[in-house]
Design a protein around this motif. Structure first.
Motif, PDB file in Angstrom:
ATOM      1  N   ALA A 130       0.841  -1.209   0.000  1.00  0.00           N
ATOM      2  CA  ALA A 130       0.000   0.000   0.000  1.00  0.00           C
ATOM      3  C   ALA A 130       0.868   1.248   0.000  1.00  0.00           C
ATOM      4  O   ALA A 130       0.552   2.234  -0.673  1.00  0.00           O
ATOM      5  CB  ALA A 130      -0.923  -0.010   1.216  1.00  0.00           C
ATOM      6  N   LYS A 131       1.975   1.209   0.730  1.00  0.00           N
ATOM      7  CA  LYS A 131       2.882   2.369   0.778  1.00  0.00           C
ATOM      8  C   LYS A 131       3.488   2.617  -0.600  1.00  0.00           C
ATOM      9  O   LYS A 131       3.572   3.770  -1.058  1.00  0.00           O
ATOM     10  CB  LYS A 131       3.994   2.096   1.798  1.00  0.00           C
ATOM     11  CG  LYS A 131       5.050   3.203   1.915  1.00  0.00           C
ATOM     12  CD  LYS A 131       4.485   4.410   2.646  1.00  0.00           C
ATOM     13  CE  LYS A 131       5.585   5.355   3.103  1.00  0.00           C
ATOM     14  NZ  LYS A 131       6.301   6.016   2.020  1.00  0.00           N
ATOM     15  N   ARG A 132       3.884   1.550  -1.264  1.00  0.00           N
ATOM     16  CA  ARG A 132       4.455   1.710  -2.615  1.00  0.00           C
ATOM     17  C   ARG A 132       3.414   2.286  -3.561  1.00  0.00           C
ATOM     18  O   ARG A 132       3.730   3.129  -4.404  1.00  0.00           O
ATOM     19  CB  ARG A 132       4.968   0.361  -3.127  1.00  0.00           C
ATOM     20  CG  ARG A 132       6.220  -0.124  -2.424  1.00  0.00           C
ATOM     21  CD  ARG A 132       6.865  -1.269  -3.182  1.00  0.00           C
ATOM     22  NE  ARG A 132       6.053  -2.455  -3.189  1.00  0.00           N
ATOM     23  CZ  ARG A 132       6.107  -3.397  -2.262  1.00  0.00           C
ATOM     24  NH1 ARG A 132       6.960  -3.293  -1.267  1.00  0.00           N
ATOM     25  NH2 ARG A 132       5.336  -4.467  -2.329  1.00  0.00           N
ATOM     26  N   GLN A 133       2.173   1.819  -3.447  1.00  0.00           N
ATOM     27  CA  GLN A 133       1.112   2.338  -4.318  1.00  0.00           C
ATOM     28  C   GLN A 133       0.848   3.817  -4.035  1.00  0.00           C
ATOM     29  O   GLN A 133       0.651   4.597  -4.963  1.00  0.00           O
ATOM     30  CB  GLN A 133      -0.152   1.510  -4.126  1.00  0.00           C
ATOM     31  CG  GLN A 133      -0.037   0.087  -4.651  1.00  0.00           C
ATOM     32  CD  GLN A 133      -1.224  -0.775  -4.269  1.00  0.00           C
ATOM     33  OE1 GLN A 133      -1.995  -0.437  -3.371  1.00  0.00           O
ATOM     34  NE2 GLN A 133      -1.368  -1.914  -4.939  1.00  0.00           N
TER      35      GLN A 133
ATOM     36  N   LEU B 210       1.543   9.407  -5.704  1.00  0.00           N
ATOM     37  CA  LEU B 210       2.041  10.749  -5.397  1.00  0.00           C
ATOM     38  C   LEU B 210       3.042  11.207  -6.447  1.00  0.00           C
ATOM     39  O   LEU B 210       3.033  12.360  -6.881  1.00  0.00           O
ATOM     40  CB  LEU B 210       2.697  10.744  -4.009  1.00  0.00           C
ATOM     41  CG  LEU B 210       3.081  12.107  -3.423  1.00  0.00           C
ATOM     42  CD1 LEU B 210       1.827  12.970  -3.234  1.00  0.00           C
ATOM     43  CD2 LEU B 210       3.793  11.921  -2.096  1.00  0.00           C
ATOM     44  N   HIS B 211       3.882  10.244  -6.876  1.00  0.00           N
ATOM     45  CA  HIS B 211       4.866  10.577  -7.911  1.00  0.00           C
ATOM     46  C   HIS B 211       4.177  10.922  -9.223  1.00  0.00           C
ATOM     47  O   HIS B 211       4.547  11.882  -9.906  1.00  0.00           O
ATOM     48  CB  HIS B 211       5.815   9.389  -8.119  1.00  0.00           C
ATOM     49  CG  HIS B 211       6.769   9.578  -9.263  1.00  0.00           C
ATOM     50  ND1 HIS B 211       7.850  10.428  -9.197  1.00  0.00           N
ATOM     51  CD2 HIS B 211       6.790   9.037 -10.502  1.00  0.00           C
ATOM     52  CE1 HIS B 211       8.501  10.400 -10.350  1.00  0.00           C
ATOM     53  NE2 HIS B 211       7.870   9.556 -11.150  1.00  0.00           N
ATOM     54  N   ASN B 212       3.150  10.132  -9.573  1.00  0.00           N
ATOM     55  CA  ASN B 212       2.422  10.400 -10.821  1.00  0.00           C
ATOM     56  C   ASN B 212       1.727  11.754 -10.772  1.00  0.00           C
ATOM     57  O   ASN B 212       1.691  12.497 -11.754  1.00  0.00           O
ATOM     58  CB  ASN B 212       1.391   9.297 -11.075  1.00  0.00           C
ATOM     59  CG  ASN B 212       2.042   7.971 -11.393  1.00  0.00           C
ATOM     60  OD1 ASN B 212       3.199   7.948 -11.831  1.00  0.00           O
ATOM     61  ND2 ASN B 212       1.347   6.879 -11.166  1.00  0.00           N
ATOM     62  N   GLN B 213       1.172  12.074  -9.605  1.00  0.00           N
ATOM     63  CA  GLN B 213       0.504  13.366  -9.462  1.00  0.00           C
ATOM     64  C   GLN B 213       1.507  14.500  -9.589  1.00  0.00           C
ATOM     65  O   GLN B 213       1.243  15.507 -10.253  1.00  0.00           O
ATOM     66  CB  GLN B 213      -0.192  13.445  -8.101  1.00  0.00           C
ATOM     67  CG  GLN B 213      -0.959  14.754  -7.888  1.00  0.00           C
ATOM     68  CD  GLN B 213      -1.642  14.801  -6.540  1.00  0.00           C
ATOM     69  OE1 GLN B 213      -1.684  13.807  -5.828  1.00  0.00           O
ATOM     70  NE2 GLN B 213      -2.159  15.941  -6.179  1.00  0.00           N
ATOM     71  N   SER B 214       2.697  14.316  -8.969  1.00  0.00           N
ATOM     72  CA  SER B 214       3.728  15.354  -9.067  1.00  0.00           C
ATOM     73  C   SER B 214       4.188  15.527 -10.505  1.00  0.00           C
ATOM     74  O   SER B 214       4.385  16.644 -10.986  1.00  0.00           O
ATOM     75  CB  SER B 214       4.929  14.985  -8.184  1.00  0.00           C
ATOM     76  OG  SER B 214       4.525  14.840  -6.847  1.00  0.00           O
TER      77      SER B 214
ATOM     78  N   GLU C  26      -8.971  17.859 -10.873  1.00  0.00           N
ATOM     79  CA  GLU C  26      -7.605  18.035 -10.368  1.00  0.00           C
ATOM     80  C   GLU C  26      -6.782  16.765 -10.567  1.00  0.00           C
ATOM     81  O   GLU C  26      -5.581  16.832 -10.800  1.00  0.00           O
ATOM     82  CB  GLU C  26      -7.641  18.418  -8.887  1.00  0.00           C
ATOM     83  CG  GLU C  26      -8.165  19.823  -8.645  1.00  0.00           C
ATOM     84  CD  GLU C  26      -7.765  20.373  -7.286  1.00  0.00           C
ATOM     85  OE1 GLU C  26      -6.745  21.062  -7.220  1.00  0.00           O
ATOM     86  OE2 GLU C  26      -8.481  20.098  -6.313  1.00  0.00           O
ATOM     87  N   GLU C  27      -7.424  15.614 -10.473  1.00  0.00           N
ATOM     88  CA  GLU C  27      -6.699  14.366 -10.674  1.00  0.00           C
ATOM     89  C   GLU C  27      -6.302  14.180 -12.129  1.00  0.00           C
ATOM     90  O   GLU C  27      -5.236  13.660 -12.433  1.00  0.00           O
ATOM     91  CB  GLU C  27      -7.555  13.176 -10.224  1.00  0.00           C
ATOM     92  CG  GLU C  27      -7.730  13.086  -8.718  1.00  0.00           C
ATOM     93  CD  GLU C  27      -8.698  11.983  -8.339  1.00  0.00           C
ATOM     94  OE1 GLU C  27      -9.243  11.328  -9.254  1.00  0.00           O
ATOM     95  OE2 GLU C  27      -8.923  11.768  -7.129  1.00  0.00           O
TER      96      GLU C  27
END
Length: 1834
Positions: free
Chosen positions: A1682-1685, A1690-1694, A1807-1808
């Motif tokens: 779950a943490k990796r996901q 978060l990386h994709n959003q950034s 926003e997504e």
């Protein structure tokens, strides 16, 4: 010219025209004439020409044969005689004329050598086709026919290239080769000339394809489609190369590599095919994004532990790599990273055997071109090959001479069979092995330990030699459970009269475990074998699915074949006659645009149909002659075929395991049936041993006939059919000669009748015993390979195991050598955290952090091994001295002595392993660590204060059992004399029975001594009376007692009594008074003592220690007095004593994280209150005691807070959206110190943590009510995210994390369809809440059942209206309105056909998604407005039909008329709008008549049944309470009104109860109205409330005796929650379901899922209890996943935020421009526009309907309407005295710079997907104040 010279010229001409002739001849049309002229013989044609299957090569074969036979003259004459070959004849004449004068200069400027070619092999491979080079050189006469055949007949390019280079080298043909290059490959020659390395894959398009290599393999269609689509790019040689690859994935892989080699234009064409031909724009965008990310990332970073590795580790761990690597997957990923060249990838993936593939892979990595080794490590880390990485990071085991050098052991076997069964059922059997000689029991124990060890190949031997799959292995001698694989397995295995299968299987198992190591050569070993049926035996089921389900499954699996083979019209014609399909269903099939679509529709009907549809489909196939298809999807005699394949698989089991790769597993599982998800979870994760995972997969396959057949297909498809044959000549380790004796049955001596088979095996061997023992000793002294490999799963061996003492035996006192000798002891004994932090001047900070992280993830043993390696590699001259010194300081006495070369008794470790190990669980379950800790640390000093603290922390977090596990782990590590001290303390605390089990001699001596002491005491002890008080001295040791009895210690504490274990519990009551006693010694003896003296020296004398405990006790008594005073001033209710509630609360009161599951109405809130009360009282001495009671909805916050106040004296605060609006809200950081308990909504808590007002550690206990919501994007889950982040990232922070308790009536099963999936769902929920226990009522279930009132449940199917002219008119009106869409046929596209059925979810989805998005993409404003209006009309009609299905026709008409009046308000209408309006007006009168005419539209049967139920309930109980749950607010309003207007129901007053979030116009009610409704309902003023799902959770009305779920289906949790609202005795729960919907079926499924959930809960509870460590590991892995996901999201959003551009916002209806995306701002939770131009495109009106208001903002003070089309597009908000326009996202379309439009329903989704909206800033406010108003309100 002589005849010989003429013949030579003819041969030369044929050679010179070789390429031209092979391209222009047609062998098939010429072969008969050639045979007639005897230029070709039939045998030559079959053996030579047809040897190559591709026709493309037949012509060249013919020419080479002619040259080889020297028949060129006759061949030329033949050509001259053939009129069709005139062009070739002319070419021959031309060549013959120019032959004499032609000469070639073969010199080239580049001196070519083999070294030069090898250096540039990659570019040669990419740019050259060896066949073309061979053709040119053969044509020029440089190579002969044989050499040309060798090159061109190789089916694989890399082999062709290798062969060509060998020919050049062998014949020294570098100059002709260079000349050939100069003719056609000048660029390649330039590369060789310049001597530089390069690659042809440099263009962006090519790199994009390579970076998405694995993605394209999965997403592209079959190569047949791809090759047809790209036929102009691929030549015959390319197609041949593709076809020779095994399997679809490898063929697509080859296609991609060919395109890459062909260059940029070919790659561009592929991208065009993806976007245009395949219509996969989404795939293209994904590819571009991935490629950009890889380029931006560059060379990836590796963690420190991997940076230390060098290429030599590949050779050091070569065996592990050969066992574990997946060459297909690894080479694909390396190629995707551009770390290996195409030729290397071809060599790896096109080799036949996995072993060869791995050799090529390792060779490529070792060459390390393009940083291949670095990328290899990166891929292992990224793809989580944890086992391989762990092995690579380990130090290589010292090499031990192989047993071959010792000699071969000669085995002798005899088999005395006492009992053989006549007939055997093919069921599970148990094989019991026991040693006959009782004096050799240690051999049996040793043998058991070896057989049960994983990874020894026991399973393989059982399958190969017994066709049996072993299950669990048990003690009680050695019991193996075996499950037969084939139908005859059990009968064959036990048929000792005809074969020795059982003996062979047992012998090979014994050989696998090296039985020779544990038996003597001189004395034979006798093993008794007994076989009986397993008690839990079940016959193997051939199929887990019915025949119909299997056919459907195979139809789906083979859909591509069916689509390509079937002719749809004839099939549809036959199926149209089927009575099992709806009428006219074939019209939709025939109306499809293509044959493919028609077949796909037919197949979808079959997959969704019942057994009758499947039977009709199969009959139609047979009638049309599709017998191959019938055999494919319903093979006859499948079981016999599967049985034959099973026998082959078991025979070749080990070879198949060697060749299995993940690619084959994935392909097979995609076609399997059964628990595919479960076996995928076991096989696909890469962090375990490959062979074990592959074995689990094969066992799964062998269970089912269908899976076996599919596995065979996949194996053949991938070129592994050789493994599906039985090779009788295969070499195998022979079984020794067996002396078999069948003994007559002696019924008196035989075992019970249950025993099927009984025999005695006598086993002996001869060999060089001395050499074998020497080898064993050498292995023992050098850390035998495999010792450290399994240190995580079993106790590691140590070099001291077999030594009487630890003593330097290397004749050297050098510490490094001693460390190497005792390394297993050091890593097992020393805790890494005890020493790593003291080595700053020895190891670097980075190394220390890396080792700490390894310890957190993999345990101390692995981390300690890393630490020793780091110390060994350090440059510090005092590194080992410092290390040994730290060991001494931290109390590791005997390890430090050993490393100094001193002699130390090895019993310290051996006793722990041999004695405590087997009794570990007895200690864990029975002994409370609190009884022992003070004595072990203070009196015996065998544990340190740091150990003391660690054990207590573990008990605080996880309970006493977990603390005992840590204590046992720590106790043996430091003191050489720990054993005696530990037994002494156990005896002092009267655990004498455990001591007797461990050491009977010690127990006897202790009892003797205590008896002697007591005798002496009795002689001198007397009773003294001082000042009238009696003082009694007790010197006997205390008996075991409860916590309450043991911990009543009177002040002042007598230290001597405490340390000796004496108890003075009886005297404490007089000191503590009525308050009671100190409940927990953890509070008194640990917490306070620790607080008082934590900073003091731990070596204080006993007097100081006594003072510390006295101070601690005084503090405790004072605290108790203070609490008592508080209690006296508060009047609280007492709990009704319910034992089941105490049982539910107990784990949480012990401090465990847990999920508590109890039925609705059982008092879960009371359980929570008990937990809160206990938590506040027990933690009164601690600094933090803050409780957060988290609820989902505002209306539950006050309800739960009132319950807490009734029972708990605490400072309580309610924090919710309502309190935030009603009060002058203060930041939570300010409120935190002022209150003890916070009842808070989840979103408020999340907001506070995001803002930084508080942290998760601010609380000591968090209780989540209705915790089944804790997943996905729910606020409950977001609440837990900071908890998980801290837990996973920082081990120190874990100590500060709060306890988590979840409450729910139903944990649910998610989307589970099987027991395994249900278990996975529950484990996921527990991982989300970090729960260590799943708590439900067990011991007091009878009381729970007695207290509970479970409503009787009925699911009633209600027929539809038989006469419904109103519904028919609406549907007809909708069809006519749909015709208006034809004006935009070109813009909307051909796929815009509306669904046939109307008034349902399918039509709603089409309106809200398909049509709405299409409208948003229309650029023409007039057309956009027209389509917008048509959609609104259709939406109104569809929703009217839905209302009609729930309520009266008059209600539906009113709803439609009201909504259309809003649409008619626009003054300027387009032609289409006018047409739609006219349609309604024309039908209006007829609709109105139908709505009230009972003859044309019957009354709704649902309403009639609802009325009947309510009236029946009211007759039985006039003071009834009923809740009717409906789907929407509109229906709630209508049903409530209907009850008020219905004569029979008027007196039973009804009221709607809906959410407060929606405005009144949309059916919402205010918070005050909600509270008023519930109060009046509770009092009885309203007998019925009609509620939406908001009332499903938390509503507690004791008198409610009727619950009705009105024609809608939810999930399992929804059903349980709704049902649970019926709290009264004899309450009833009805589900009303229309026949024309699937509501009844779905609710039936929910009812069936409830027992599945309960059974899954029991299984999870059992796993937690029995395999706690396994459960914890699984939970942690889920949390890491779950943490990796989350990190990836978060990386994709950034990444998206960095790339986002400008977007335009337009009116959805008329396409009018409104503003830009950069002009939007977040104003609190609202989205507003700050553009000064916005007011030019809208006009505004004031409004009195405030939709939201708090102290800062007021929303709804006005409305915004589009100036052009007058449609409402938003609200106006007043914020800081400024009017802000708030555009409504549902009325807006978003357009990018390419004029592509889109429509979304939530700003969050915008926003997504598109852009981020910034919060309103002070700078924005300043600009607005300078520029003027944003809107003008009329």
């Amino acid at each position: 010219m002589g005849s010989l010279e003429k013949e030579c010229l003819d041969a030369l001409a044929v050679r010179r025209l070789f390429v031209f002739m092979k391209e222009n001849l047609d062998f098939e049309s010429l072969q008969d004439e050639l045979i007639q002229r005897e230029l070709l013989h039939e045998k030559e044609k079959e053996d030579y020409i047809y040897k190559t299957k591709s026709k493309h090569f037949w012509n060249e074969k013919l020419i080479k044969l002619i040259i080889k036979k020297r028949r060129c003259k006759e061949f030329i004459e033949f050509i001259n005689d053939m009129p069709c070959l005139t062009h070739i004849s002319e070419k021959i004449v031309e060549i013959q004329k120019n032959t004499e004068s032609s000469s070639s200069d073969l010199s080239v400027a580049v001196p070519i050598s083999d070294a030069l070619l090898q250096e540039h092999l990659a570019i040669l491979y990419n740019e050259l086709e060896p066949r073309e080079i061979a053709d040119e050189m053969f044509q020029a006469g440089h190579i002969n026919v044989s050499d040309h055949d060798d090159v061109t007949e190789c089916p694989k390019k890399w082999k062709r290239m290798k062969c060509l280079l060998n020919i050049l080298k062998k014949n020294k043909l570098y100059t002709p080769f260079g000349y050939t290059l100069s003719l056609k490959y000048v660029e390649v020659l330039d590369v060789l000339q310049q001597g530089r390395e390069t690659t042809s894959i440099t263009s962006d398009h090519a790199q994009c394809i390579q970076h998405n290599f694995t993605l394209l393999q999965e997403e592209l269609p079959g190569t047949d489609i791809a090759t047809v689509t790209m036929e102009r790019i691929l030549d015959e040689s390319n197609i041949s190369d593709i076809e020779c690859c095994s399997g679809a994935i490898r063929q697509k892989s080859k296609l991609l590599k060919i395109l890459l080699m062909k260059g940029n234009s070919a790659c561009m064409e592929l991208l065009r095919v993806v976007e245009v031909d395949l219509k996969r724009e989404d795939l293209l965008q994904t590819m571009k994004k991935r490629s950009a990310n890889i380029k931006e990332r560059g060379k990836p970073k590796l963690p420190t532990s991997l940076q230390r590795l060098d290429i030599s580790c590949l050779q050091e761990h070569k065996k592990v790599l050969h066992d574990e690597l997946d060459p297909f997957d690894h080479s694909d990923l390396l190629f995707e990273e551009r770390a290996i060249e195409i030729i290397a990838h071809d060599q790896i993936t096109e080799s036949d055997l996995r072993n060869k593939q791995i050799e090529y892979l390792l060779k490529t990595i070792e060459e390390n071109k393009n940083d291949c080794f670095h990328f290899f490590l990166y891929i292992l880390q990224k793809e989580e090959y944890e086992y391989i990485l762990q092995k690579l990071c380990e130090r290589p085991a010292p090499k031990i001479e192989s047993s071959e050098s010792v000699g071969t052991l000669n085995w002798k076997l005899s088999h005395s069979v006492k009992k053989v069964p006549d007939a055997v059922h093919n069921e599970n059997i148990s094989v019991r092995l026991s040693i006959e000689d009782c004096s050799r029991a240690h051999v049996e124990e040793n043998l058991f330990e070896r057989i049960q060890s994983p990874g020894l190949g026991i399973l393989e031997e059982a399958i190969v030699h017994g066709q049996m799959i072993p299950g669990d292995i048990y003690r009680g001698s050695i019991i193996l459970h075996l499950r037969p694989v084939t139908d005859e397995a059990a009968q064959t295995l036990l048929n000792a009269k005809d074969n020795n299968k059982l003996l062979e299987m047992i012998f090979r198992i014994l050989k696998k475990v090296k039985v020779e190591d544990i038996i003597d050569e001189e004395e034979p070993l006798k093993i008794k074998v007994q076989v009986q049926y397993a008690k839990s035996s079940k016959e193997r089921q051939d199929s887990s699915l019915s025949k119909v389900a299997l056919i459907k499954k195979r139809v789906k699996i083979h859909s591509n074949v069916l689509v390509s083979e079937l002719e749809p019209r004839a099939l549809a014609s036959l199926l149209s006659k089927s009575t099992n399909l709806p009428d006219n269903i074939m019209l939709s099939v025939n109306n499809a645009r293509s044959c493919k679509e028609r077949v796909e529709k037919i197949l979808s009907l079959v997959e969704a149909g019942n057994a009758g549809v499947v039977e009709d489909f199969m009959n139609a196939l047979k009638d049309l002659g599709y017998f191959d298809i019938v055999e494919l999807i319903d093979p006859c005699d499948i079981h016999s075929k599967a049985e034959n394949i099973r026998k082959v698989i078991t025979y070749n089991y080990q070879h198949i395991l060697n060749e299995m790769q993940m690619a084959l597993v994935r392909e097979t599982l995609s076609k399997c049936i059964g628990d595919v998800d479960g076996i995928r979870d076991k096989c696909l994760p890469r962090n375990g041993q490959r062979r074990q995972r592959m074995s689990q997969f094969l066992q799964f396959v062998l269970q089912d006939d269908h899976n076996v057949i599919e596995f065979e297909r996949v194996m053949k498809k991938n070129g592994l059919d050789s493994l599906l044959k039985i090779d009788e000549n295969s070499e195998e380790d022979p079984t020794p000669n067996i002396d078999v004796t069948i003994v007559e049955e002696d019924h008196n001596s035989l075992s019970s009748k249950e025993v099927l088979f009984e025999s005695i095996i006598t086993l002996s061997y001869t060999g060089n015993c001395h050499e074998r023992i020497t080898l064993q000793n050498r292995a023992s002294n050098t850390n035998e390979e495999g010792v450290m490999a399994d240190h995580l799963s079993s106790e590691p061996s140590s070099s001291i195991d077999n030594m009487p003492s630890i003593k330097n035996s290397l004749n050297s006192f050098e510490t490094p050598k001693l460390v190497e000798l005792y390394r297993p002891l050091v890593v097992r004994c020393v805790k890494v955290n005890d020493v790593v932090h003291y080595l700053d001047d020895v190891i670097s900070t980075r190394d220390r952090e890396e080792i700490v992280e390894i310890g957190n993830q993999k345990g101390s043993t692995v981390a300690m091994d890393y630490l020793l390696s780091a110390i060994d590699g350090s440059s510090s001259s005092v590194r080992w001295t410092k290390f040994v010194d730290i060991l001494n300081r931290k109390g590791y006495q005997y390890v430090a002595k050993a490393l100094c070369g001193e002699e130390v008794n090895s019993d310290a470790y051996r006793r722990y392993k041999n004695l405590l190990g087997p009794l570990k669980m007895d200690f864990v379950e029975r002994v409370n660590p609190n009884h022992l800790l003070c004595l072990l640390e203070g009196q015996e000093k065998i544990i340190e204060w740091s150990d003391f603290e660690h054990i207590n922390a573990e008990m605080g977090n996880k309970g006493a059992m977990a603390g005992m596990i840590v204590l046992l782990d720590r106790i043996w590590r430091k003191s050489e004399n720990w054993y005696t001290s530990f037994l002494k303390v156990l005896c002092q605390k009267e655990y004498n029975d455990l001591v007797e089990k461990i050491d009977p001699v010690f127990a006897l001596e202790w009892n003797k001594r205590k008896t002697l002491e007591n005798t002496r005491v009795q002689a001198v002890t007397s009773t003294n009376v001082v000042d009238g008080d009696e003082k009694v001295t007790k010197l006997s040791t205390p008996v075991q007692c409860s916590n309450e009895e043991e911990y009543k210690l009177p002040p002042p504490l007598d230290l001597e009594s405490l340390l000796s274990g004496n108890s003075q519990a009886d005297n404490l009551k007089s000191v503590q008074g009525d308050k009671g006693f100190i409940q927990d010694i953890h509070d008194v003896e640990i917490t306070n003592a620790k607080a008082v003296v934590k900073a003091k020296d731990k070596n204080e004398d006993e007097t100081d220690l006594k003072k510390r405990y006295q101070t601690a006790s005084a503090l405790s008594v004072e605290e108790n007095r203070h609490e008592s005073a508080d209690d006296q001033g508060t009047s609280l209710e007492t709990f009704e004593e319910r034992l089941y509630q105490n049982e539910l609360a107990l784990p949480a009161q012990r401090g465990e994280n847990c999920i508590i599951i109890a039925p609705t109405g059982s008092g879960k809130t009371i359980v929570a209150v008990k937990i809160i009360k206990h938590h506040l009282e027990v933690n009164r001495l601690h600094g933090v005691r803050k409780v957060a009671f988290v609820v989902e909805k505002n209306n539950l916050a006050n309800q739960q807070s009132e319950t807490i106040k009734r029972f708990v004296d605490c400072r309580l605060k309610v924090i919710s959206g309502d309190t935030m609006r009603d009060e002058d809200f203060t930041e939570l950081a300010v409120l935190l110190p002022q209150f003890d308990v916070f009842v808070i909504t989840a979103q408020m808590l999340v907001n506070a943590m995001v803002k930084g007002d508080l942290r998760i550690e601010s609380f000591s206990l968090i209780i989540l009510d209705e915790c089944h919501h804790c997943h996905g994007g729910h606020a409950f889950y977001k609440t837990m995210i900071p908890y998980h982040d801290k837990k996973l990232e920082d081990s120190e922070e874990q100590k500060t994390l709060p306890q988590i308790v979840g409450l729910t009536a139903s944990i649910g099963v998610g989307k589970a369809k099987s027991q395994t999936q249900a278990i996975s769902h529950i484990k996921l929920m527990m991982a989300n809440l970090d729960a260590n226990a799943l708590v439900s009522v067990k011991e007091n279930f009878a009381e729970l059942a007695e207290k509970m009132n479970s409503p009787d449940q009925s699911i009633l199917k209600i027929p539809s209206r038989k006469i419904d002219d109103f519904g028919a008119l609406i549907k007809e009106l909708m069809q006519k309105t749909e015709d208006c869409l034809t004006v935009a046929k070109d813009e909307l596209g051909e796929n815009m056909n509306p669904p046939y059925s109307k008034g349902n979810e399918e039509y709603t989805q089409w309106l809200e998604i398909t049509l709405l998005k299409a409208v948003a993409k229309v650029s023409d404003s007039v057309l956009s407005r027209s389509l917008y209006t048509i959609r609104k009309y259709l939406k109104t009609y569809n929703e009217g039909l839905i209302v009609h299905s729930y309520a009266r026709a008059s209600d539906a008409f009113s709803f439609i008329a009201q909504n259309i009046e809003e649409l008619q308000k626009s003054s300027k209408k387009t032609e289409v709008e006018t047409q739609a309006n006219a349609l309604f007006e024309n039908a209006r009168g007829n609709l109105e008549i139908c709505a009230v005419d009972g003859m044309r539209c019957e009354e709704n049967p649902l309403l009639l049944k609802l009325k009947e139920i309510i009236l029946d309930t009211h007759r039985e109980e006039t003071n009834m309470r009923g809740i009717v749950f409906v789907r929407t607010r509109v229906v709630a309003d209508i049903i409530a009104s209907w009850m008020g207007e219905t004569e029979e129901l008027k007196n039973i007053k009804a009221k709607k109860y809906t959410g407060a979030q929606a405005p009144g116009a949309e059916g919402g009610i205010t918070k005050n109205k909600q509270e008023e409704t519930i109060k009046l309902f509770t009092k009885g003023d309203y007998k019925v409330i009609v509620a939406t799902t908001i009332a499903e959770e938390g509503l507690d009305i004791k008198a409610c005796n009727l619950v009705v779920k009105y024609d809608y289906a939810g999930n399992l949790i929804s059903q349980i929650q709704a049902k649970g609202r019926g709290r009264a005795e004899h309450s009833r729960f009805f589900i009303l379901a229309s026949e024309d919907k699937c509501v009844a079926e779905r609710e039936w499924m929910n009812s069936l899922k409830e027992p599945m959930m309960e059974e899954a809960m029991v299984l999870v509870q059992q796993e937690i209890q029995v395999e706690h460590e396994k459960y914890q590991m699984g939970k942690r892995e889920l949390q890491r996943l779950a943490k990796r996901q989350r990190d990836a999201a978060l990386h994709n959003q950034s990444s998206r935020e960095a790339l986002e551009g400008q977007y335009v916002l337009k009116c959805l209806k008329c396409n009018e421009y409104l503003c830009l995306s950069s002009e939007l701002r977040k104003i609190k939770s609202q989205y507003g526009c700050i553009s000064q131009d916005f007011k030019d495109h809208v006009f505004c009106k004031k409004s009195d309907k405030i939709t939201y208001e708090d102290k800062d903002i007021k929303v709804g003070v006005g409305k915004i309407m589009c100036k052009k089309c007058r449609v409402n597009i938003g609200n106006i908000a007043l914020y800081q005295e400024i009017y802000f326009p708030l555009p409504h996202i549902k009325a807006i379309k978003i357009e990018d710079d390419m004029k592509k439009g889109d429509h979304l329903k939530q700003w969050k989704k915008v926003e997504e997907k598109y852009f981020t909206v910034s919060p309103l800033s002070d700078e924005d406010l300043e600009k607005i104040s300078e520029s003027g108003k944003l809107v003008e309100i009329d």
